[in-house]
Design a protein around this motif. Sequence first.
Motif, PDB file in Angstrom:
ATOM      1  N   THR A 181       5.626  43.434 -20.347  1.00  0.00           N
ATOM      2  CA  THR A 181       6.600  44.143 -21.177  1.00  0.00           C
ATOM      3  C   THR A 181       6.061  44.428 -22.571  1.00  0.00           C
ATOM      4  N   GLY A 182       5.127  43.595 -23.056  1.00  0.00           N
ATOM      5  CA  GLY A 182       4.593  43.801 -24.396  1.00  0.00           C
ATOM      6  C   GLY A 182       3.282  44.551 -24.437  1.00  0.00           C
ATOM      7  N   LEU A 183       2.790  45.005 -23.265  1.00  0.00           N
ATOM      8  CA  LEU A 183       1.510  45.701 -23.196  1.00  0.00           C
ATOM      9  C   LEU A 183       1.724  47.204 -22.967  1.00  0.00           C
ATOM     10  N   ARG A 184       0.684  47.986 -23.235  1.00  0.00           N
ATOM     11  CA  ARG A 184       0.791  49.425 -23.043  1.00  0.00           C
ATOM     12  C   ARG A 184       0.867  49.735 -21.546  1.00  0.00           C
ATOM     13  N   GLN A 185       1.895  50.483 -21.182  1.00  0.00           N
ATOM     14  CA  GLN A 185       2.124  50.826 -19.785  1.00  0.00           C
ATOM     15  C   GLN A 185       1.657  52.263 -19.530  1.00  0.00           C
ATOM     16  N   ILE A 186       0.715  52.401 -18.593  1.00  0.00           N
ATOM     17  CA  ILE A 186       0.200  53.715 -18.215  1.00  0.00           C
ATOM     18  C   ILE A 186       0.977  54.203 -17.002  1.00  0.00           C
ATOM     19  N   ARG A 187       1.336  55.471 -17.008  1.00  0.00           N
ATOM     20  CA  ARG A 187       2.108  55.987 -15.883  1.00  0.00           C
ATOM     21  C   ARG A 187       1.770  57.442 -15.615  1.00  0.00           C
ATOM     22  N   SER A 188       1.972  57.830 -14.373  1.00  0.00           N
ATOM     23  CA  SER A 188       1.943  59.238 -13.990  1.00  0.00           C
ATOM     24  C   SER A 188       3.387  59.705 -13.914  1.00  0.00           C
ATOM     25  N   VAL A 189       3.723  60.742 -14.648  1.00  0.00           N
ATOM     26  CA  VAL A 189       5.119  61.152 -14.754  1.00  0.00           C
ATOM     27  C   VAL A 189       5.676  61.673 -13.441  1.00  0.00           C
ATOM     28  N   LYS A 190       4.782  62.082 -12.505  1.00  0.00           N
ATOM     29  CA  LYS A 190       5.244  62.625 -11.229  1.00  0.00           C
ATOM     30  C   LYS A 190       5.286  61.577 -10.120  1.00  0.00           C
ATOM     31  N   ALA A 191       4.888  60.343 -10.426  1.00  0.00           N
ATOM     32  CA  ALA A 191       4.886  59.290  -9.411  1.00  0.00           C
ATOM     33  C   ALA A 191       6.308  58.969  -8.974  1.00  0.00           C
ATOM     34  N   GLN A 192       6.472  58.639  -7.711  1.00  0.00           N
ATOM     35  CA  GLN A 192       7.806  58.362  -7.184  1.00  0.00           C
ATOM     36  C   GLN A 192       8.281  56.944  -7.473  1.00  0.00           C
ATOM     37  N   ILE A 193       7.375  56.079  -7.898  1.00  0.00           N
ATOM     38  CA  ILE A 193       7.733  54.741  -8.360  1.00  0.00           C
ATOM     39  C   ILE A 193       7.307  54.622  -9.811  1.00  0.00           C
ATOM     40  N   GLN A 194       8.260  54.244 -10.687  1.00  0.00           N
ATOM     41  CA  GLN A 194       7.984  54.132 -12.111  1.00  0.00           C
ATOM     42  C   GLN A 194       8.148  52.676 -12.563  1.00  0.00           C
ATOM     43  N   TRP A 195       7.701  52.404 -13.783  1.00  0.00           N
ATOM     44  CA  TRP A 195       7.748  51.033 -14.297  1.00  0.00           C
ATOM     45  C   TRP A 195       9.143  50.404 -14.229  1.00  0.00           C
ATOM     46  N   PRO A 196      10.233  51.104 -14.565  1.00  0.00           N
ATOM     47  CA  PRO A 196      11.559  50.468 -14.427  1.00  0.00           C
ATOM     48  C   PRO A 196      11.831  49.990 -13.002  1.00  0.00           C
ATOM     49  N   ASP A 197      11.361  50.737 -11.990  1.00  0.00           N
ATOM     50  CA  ASP A 197      11.528  50.307 -10.601  1.00  0.00           C
ATOM     51  C   ASP A 197      10.798  48.995 -10.353  1.00  0.00           C
ATOM     52  N   TRP A 198       9.591  48.880 -10.911  1.00  0.00           N
ATOM     53  CA  TRP A 198       8.791  47.678 -10.685  1.00  0.00           C
ATOM     54  C   TRP A 198       9.398  46.466 -11.380  1.00  0.00           C
ATOM     55  N   PHE A 199       9.827  46.634 -12.624  1.00  0.00           N
ATOM     56  CA  PHE A 199      10.459  45.523 -13.341  1.00  0.00           C
ATOM     57  C   PHE A 199      11.735  45.065 -12.627  1.00  0.00           C
ATOM     58  N   ALA A 226      -8.855  52.113 -15.767  1.00  0.00           N
ATOM     59  CA  ALA A 226     -10.220  51.636 -15.562  1.00  0.00           C
ATOM     60  C   ALA A 226     -10.998  51.607 -16.881  1.00  0.00           C
ATOM     61  N   GLN A 227     -10.594  52.439 -17.838  1.00  0.00           N
ATOM     62  CA  GLN A 227     -11.257  52.474 -19.143  1.00  0.00           C
ATOM     63  C   GLN A 227     -10.662  51.471 -20.129  1.00  0.00           C
ATOM     64  N   GLY A 228      -9.695  50.669 -19.655  1.00  0.00           N
ATOM     65  CA  GLY A 228      -9.151  49.607 -20.491  1.00  0.00           C
ATOM     66  C   GLY A 228      -8.092  50.041 -21.470  1.00  0.00           C
ATOM     67  N   LEU A 229      -7.396  51.152 -21.194  1.00  0.00           N
ATOM     68  CA  LEU A 229      -6.396  51.663 -22.138  1.00  0.00           C
ATOM     69  C   LEU A 229      -5.021  51.043 -21.952  1.00  0.00           C
ATOM     70  N   GLY A 230      -4.827  50.238 -20.932  1.00  0.00           N
ATOM     71  CA  GLY A 230      -3.531  49.615 -20.681  1.00  0.00           C
ATOM     72  C   GLY A 230      -3.421  49.219 -19.225  1.00  0.00           C
ATOM     73  N   ILE A 231      -2.179  49.005 -18.782  1.00  0.00           N
ATOM     74  CA  ILE A 231      -1.914  48.634 -17.395  1.00  0.00           C
ATOM     75  C   ILE A 231      -1.199  49.792 -16.716  1.00  0.00           C
ATOM     76  N   ALA A 232      -1.736  50.233 -15.596  1.00  0.00           N
ATOM     77  CA  ALA A 232      -1.146  51.347 -14.857  1.00  0.00           C
ATOM     78  C   ALA A 232      -0.361  50.826 -13.668  1.00  0.00           C
ATOM     79  N   LEU A 233       0.681  51.552 -13.307  1.00  0.00           N
ATOM     80  CA  LEU A 233       1.418  51.289 -12.072  1.00  0.00           C
ATOM     81  C   LEU A 233       1.078  52.442 -11.143  1.00  0.00           C
ATOM     82  N   GLU A 234       0.262  52.147 -10.119  1.00  0.00           N
ATOM     83  CA  GLU A 234      -0.225  53.232  -9.269  1.00  0.00           C
ATOM     84  C   GLU A 234      -0.231  52.849  -7.798  1.00  0.00           C
ATOM     85  N   SER A 235      -0.395  53.866  -6.976  1.00  0.00           N
ATOM     86  CA  SER A 235      -0.429  53.706  -5.531  1.00  0.00           C
ATOM     87  C   SER A 235      -1.789  53.184  -5.080  1.00  0.00           C
TER      88      SER A 235
END
Length: 296
Positions: A181-199, A226-235
């Motif tokens: 919750t305190g880290l930078r969250q990386i997301r794809s805006v078109k993904a069908q699962i988003q961070w609120p779903d995961w939390f 992969a470049q260390g910019l944050g945590i991504a929620l991906e497939s």
Amino acid sequence: MTPFRAIAVFYQVATLNSVRAAAQALNVTPSAVSQQLRTLEEQLGTALTITRNRKLHLTEAGERYFELISDNIAGIEAATALIRGTPQSTTLTIRATPTIATKWLLPRIKGFLDENPSIDLRLDGTNEPTDFARDHVDLEIRHGMGRWPGLHVQPLATEHFLPVCSPDFAAASSLTASDITGLRQIRSVKAQIQWPDWFTAQGLTPPKAPRRLSFDRSHMAVDAAAQGLGIALESTLMMDEELRAGRLVIPVSNPPKIPITTQWLACPPSHLTRRRVRRFLDWITIEARNWETETI
């Protein structure tokens, strides 16, 4: 006797889903193609094509007739090429989003090419859905919910959305879900699962004002993680190579697996009569099942 020329013209129209495209392929005028179609329909006593909303479609009789003649016409074309001494090749055009094309399909496609040396592959990477009546595309790997009336649709594979990051950003299994919750969250805006779903799946309240880095393409979100910019929620389907290579790790122990299918194999039912399409479908179905088994 039904004129073979008219049958061959219909075959081109049905294959390309377009009178204009068939005319270009045959080096004749669209009106000549239309005349040959009318001649064949008069001979058969039934309509083979119909135009709806300016798009050409095969009638039920047209689809059945195309299915019946396809292998024979393909065989005649192959025999003609053989007698001419011309090496025969068939072009298979696959449309897919850039992410699935580069992240999952491209690393595996050599197997298909090795098994089918007579097929030339054209991979069209775009996010635009195919207009099969206009575009010269055999099969599409389409992102979405799988509901496209009028098309043959089958799932590619069952995916899971997981939090991932560079091992330099956080080690595997080193964080709790609440840490994210305190880290930078990386997301794809078109993904069908988003961070609120995961939390929510973790039993946590999503943060109200998270730090975010957003992209409109999943492959950019994967690369950013992969470049260390944050945590991504991906497939898992989209980051398979990065996980295998260790460029991405799962920083949370036993994260919830959210199964979903976001990628589908889609084409008009008439395309299933094309040998190149059937061969690709058979190959990719086995490839996807093997991938699912490996990632369970």
